[in-house]
Structures are given as C-alpha cells and as structure tokens.
Design an enzyme around this catalytic site. Structure first.
Site, mmCIF file in Angstrom:
data_model
loop_
_atom_site.group_PDB
_atom_site.id
_atom_site.type_symbol
_atom_site.label_atom_id
_atom_site.label_comp_id
_atom_site.label_asym_id
_atom_site.label_seq_id
_atom_site.Cartn_x
_atom_site.Cartn_y
_atom_site.Cartn_z
ATOM 1 N N VAL A 253 0.700 4.799 5.070
ATOM 2 C CA VAL A 253 0.149 3.702 5.878
ATOM 3 C C VAL A 253 1.240 2.704 6.238
ATOM 4 C CG1 VAL A 253 -1.534 1.814 5.944
ATOM 5 C CG2 VAL A 253 -2.141 3.991 4.878
ATOM 6 N N GLY A 254 2.179 2.491 5.321
ATOM 7 C CA GLY A 254 3.288 1.574 5.597
ATOM 8 C C GLY A 254 4.076 1.970 6.836
ATOM 9 N N GLY B 147 0.817 -1.209 0.000
ATOM 10 C CA GLY B 147 0.000 0.000 0.000
ATOM 11 C C GLY B 147 0.847 1.254 0.000
ATOM 12 N N THR C 221 3.017 4.620 1.241
ATOM 13 C CA THR C 221 4.128 4.857 2.161
ATOM 14 C C THR C 221 3.619 5.362 3.508
ATOM 15 O OG1 THR C 221 5.596 5.351 0.301
ATOM 16 C CG2 THR C 221 6.290 6.120 2.478
ATOM 17 N N GLU D 134 5.633 -3.452 0.793
ATOM 18 C CA GLU D 134 5.752 -3.142 -0.638
ATOM 19 C C GLU D 134 4.932 -1.879 -0.847
ATOM 20 O OE1 GLU D 134 4.920 -2.779 -4.582
ATOM 21 O OE2 GLU D 134 3.598 -4.413 -3.995
#
Length: 360
Positions: free
Chosen positions: A201-202, A197, A199, A219
């Site tokens: 939220v990552g 998803g 960056t 990813e």
C-alpha cells in the site's frame, strides 16, 4: 457521511474538506504557541475522558483485556503528549548553526510549517498510529486530515465522533473510508502525506502523491531479523523476542520475525522460548485476554493458510519446533469464530522458498 460496509465520507465532500483547511491555514498561519498548546491539551482531554470507550472498541477486534492493552494502545499517545506539552516552546525556537570554513558565519535555522497534512493510519494500532502523528502535526502548526483505517471501522466511527468535540474543526478534520476516499484525499493536493502500513500500500500511496509532487513520510512493514551473540543471556533474549513477537499477536511492523543464532545455542534458545510462553500465558493461551487475536476474518484465513501449510505437509511440519501437532504443551487448534491463531516457532527455514518468509 454515507453508510456502506464501512463508514465512508462522500467523495465529493473530500476536496471541500481539504480546501477549507487550506483556506484557514493560508489566512491564519502560523498558529501561535498558545493555540497549539490549547489544541494539544484538548487532545489530552479526549484521551482522558474517553479511555474506556477507546479501549473497548479496540477490544472488539483484538479481544484483549483493557488493563493490559492500555500500555500499548494509549500509553505512547499519553507519553508523546506530555513530552510535547513540556517542550514545545523550546522546539519552536530558532536554532543557531555555525557554518564551517570557508563560510565561517553563524546562521539561524527557523522551522516553517507544511500546510495541510494527511495522516493515513493502519488497522493494527488504529488509535496510537493516528493520534501520535497528529500530536506532531498540531505542534508544528499544521492543519490536519485524519484517515483512520476502514478495517477497524468501529474505531474510525469513534474517532470521527470524538475529534470534532475536542479539536478545532478549522484545523483538524476526519475522512473515513477505504482506497477511493484515500485517493480523493491525496488528489485534493495535500502539502504532506504520512502513511503507516504495508509496503504494498505504501507504494500505491507514494505513486499517488508523486502525481502532485506531495512530500511523503512512509513507515512500512518488513521482515525484522534478530542477531544473537553467543555471549548473551538466552533467558533474557527469549523474553524480549517473545514479547516483541507476540505483542498484538504479531500484528506489529517492529516485531522480530526471524532469529540468527549459532548452532550450539539453537536448542537452548528453543527451550527458553517454551519457558517464556508458559510464563506469559500458562496453558490457557486460547482463552487469556493477554494474548491478542487477529483483527478480522480475512486476515485470520490468510494466516491459517500459512499455518496449515506447515501443519499438514509432512516435510514442512518437521520444521515446527513449538506448536506442532505432536507438541503436547503448545499445540492449540486455531479458531475462526474467535480469530485465534496460536503461536508457532519454526527452525531451518529456507529464506528463498518458505511460505512464511514471503509474508510481511
């Protein structure tokens, strides 16, 4: 499960879901080769028997022709399944490795399983980016918690319905919902968390996992450049750029975002890009089902705001080389009801200041 604005697993059930998977794993792992193959075959059966329904529910969001969409919605899943079913026995074998001087010994590399793996999928490819990691997780002998995206809620509902019918619930479970349910899943102390998803939220996922020292595979999206050598065939280049950029209406983390090309080739490339748009979509891009639409109204409005920034600003509109208000061939009106955003190509973009470069 409770009905809200999207399907959501009750928060107090999520620790129990993860806990039962862990109990089963601790008692029965490592799972045999035969069991892993049987589960992969069941996943293959799920795809084969429900292909039309899966493509239809994806089309509710992206408004695409199923005959066209199957190539990028389900083919990667089918390919990975075939590859894994063919090669799993070889993958599971220990590997001999020679240690260099001064050790000069031969050792064996033996693969071990992680435990309970959480797979958090995005909305842009809500089936393939959920099931492709699942293939690897099952093949490696793990138990799995699937968390489909709440943005494509009907896809999540279908996944939650199908998975228990085909896969052993002792090793695969589905948790539905949004950020609260995702946090509850992570706080149940997964052994590995996989997220695809944005960056933004990552970073949140990684921070939440760090509290429990949970390993993370991320990813994430980004800005993808294309560098063009002067010796390249620009006809071929234009097709590849447009295919990659417009697949899923650009809602793809791997799509090319901006192009570096020498000044003497700029106009030629723009001309070739126009020709490709004609070839791909003709003059009916707003109605063809080969051109995907934006997933929901919120994302449509976000993109429309950026588009309007260039269309309605006299200075910025000069950067539009395809799809501008004076483009008789490729200027189309956006459509909120259909969530249709037409293609637009910009030139001479400022990397530091332009609104388009701030987008992921």
């Amino acid at each position: 499960m409770t009905e809200e604005k999207y399907l959501a697993t009750p928060l107090d059930e999520i620790p129990n879901i993860v806990g039962k998977l862990r109990q089963h794993f601790n008692k029965n792992a490592p799972f045999s080769y035969e069991f892993r193959i049987q589960q992969l075959q069941q996943l293959q059966k799920l795809i084969e028997e429900n292909e039309k329904e899966i493509l239809a529910v994806c089309a509710e969001y992206f408004k695409e022709d199923a005959r066209f969409a199957v190539g990028f919605r389900l083919f990667p899943v089918k390919y990975d399944l075939g590859l894994m079913l063919t090669n799993l026995k070889e993958y599971m074998k220990p590997k001999s490795i020679s240690q260099p001087f001064p050790m000069n010994v031969k050792i064996k590399k033996v693969y071990s399983v992680q435990g309970v793996v959480g797979i958090i999928a995005p909305w842009n490819f809500p089936v393939s980016l959920l099931l492709r990691p699942l293939i690897g997780a099952i093949a490696a002998g793990n138990c799995v918690v699937l968390k489909p995206s709440e943005v494509t809620d009907n896809v999540a509902r279908l996944i939650a319905k199908l998975i228990p019918k085909y896969l052993d619930p002792k090793i695969v479970q589905v948790v539905c919902g949004g950020p609260k349910e995702t946090n509850a899943m992570i706080n149940a102390k997964l052994d590995l968390c996989m997220f695809t998803g944005s960056t933004f939220v990552g970073k949140l996922i990684m921070k939440a996992c760090a509290e429990h020292l949970t390993p993370v595979i991320l990813e994430l999206g980004g800005k993808n450049p294309v560098f063009l050598d002067d010796k390249l065939d620009l006809k071929v280049v234009a097709k590849r750029i447009m295919y990659g950029r417009l697949l899923n209406c650009g809602q793809l983390c791997l799509s090319p975002e901006y192009v570096f090309v020498s000044k003497q080739n700029v106009n030629t490339l723009i001309s070739e890009l126009r020709q490709v748009l004609k070839e791909f979509y003709g003059d009916k891009i707003e109605t063809t089902q080969r051109f995907s639409h934006i997933v929901n109204t919120n994302h449509f409005r976000r993109l429309k705001k950026i588009r309007d920034y260039y269309l309605l600003n006299d200075t910025e509109s000069k950067k539009i080389v395809i799809g501008g208000p004076n483009d008789k061939e490729f200027f189309f009106k956006d459509n909120e009801k259909e969530r249709f955003i037409p293609p637009m190509v910009l030139s001479n973009v400022d990397f530091e200041k332009d609104a388009i470069m701030a987008e992921e």
